[in-house]
Design an enzyme around this catalytic site. Sequence first.
Site: not given
Length: 285
Positions: A137, A174
Amino acid sequence: LSRFFKTHHTTYRSCIVFPFSRLEGSRVSTYFVRVAVELRCRPLVLTSLNNLIIRMPPRDTPTIKKEESSFEKYEQDGDAAKEIAKYLPYFPFKGIPRFYDIGGFLDEPEIFQRIVDIFVARYESIGIDRVAGLDARGFILGPPIALALKKPFIMMRKQGKMPNTISSDGYKCEYGNRQGLTVQRDRIKEGDRVLIIDDLVATGGTLGSAISLVKMLGGKVVECACVVELKMFINPSEESGLPSRTKLFTELSHQDVPVWGLISEDVLTNEAKLPEGYVDDGEEH
């Protein structure tokens, strides 16, 4: 010069004169013009005298309160951030209850442009040599920011995607374990000041990997900038069981690198409306 002041003494009541014979030319001229703007003065170039004159405020002019710089202007979770947060819905995805989807603001060109403008305003005057975006991204956000700043854009990609690369060590994020990022060897020079761009920072594993790459090639990371910063991972208590970004950066000797996020989870309250039959089909849980 004396004749000039006699003619224009009512206009130029107090001036600073910079002799160009000891300066470096146009780059210094540009610098002093910027100083003039910062001081609320009017710059005047006297080409025939080869000097730069800056008009100072008259002695009886009240002091004008200095506006905050562009670098300081956009605070985390400020008015602009709260408006943009409306276009960042969260989904249950990859086993994470709140996965923030930048597709929300990408669908709104004016909001996307607003984000780019904020990043450009923050970094246009602090001395950036290159902008690096993180796979994937960061490849969406980085190029328009780099173009607006008129700086080269660097891709930091997953392994096996580009030739002539160096790689950082693997890391945890994460979502799970990840291989190190890579960058092409000739994209960062010794002493380059690099801005790292990504959409979100949580545990800091991906950013830590990117910072390592810049340092391996002799560059300096000016800042890591993200649209979203999850503050819950900055320095959580041990009882929480959450990974600590502060601890990770200290272990990697990256504690000197600042991280900035425009929006935190405190104002990200837009829960996505899930369609009937929604399935969490993230690649890794």
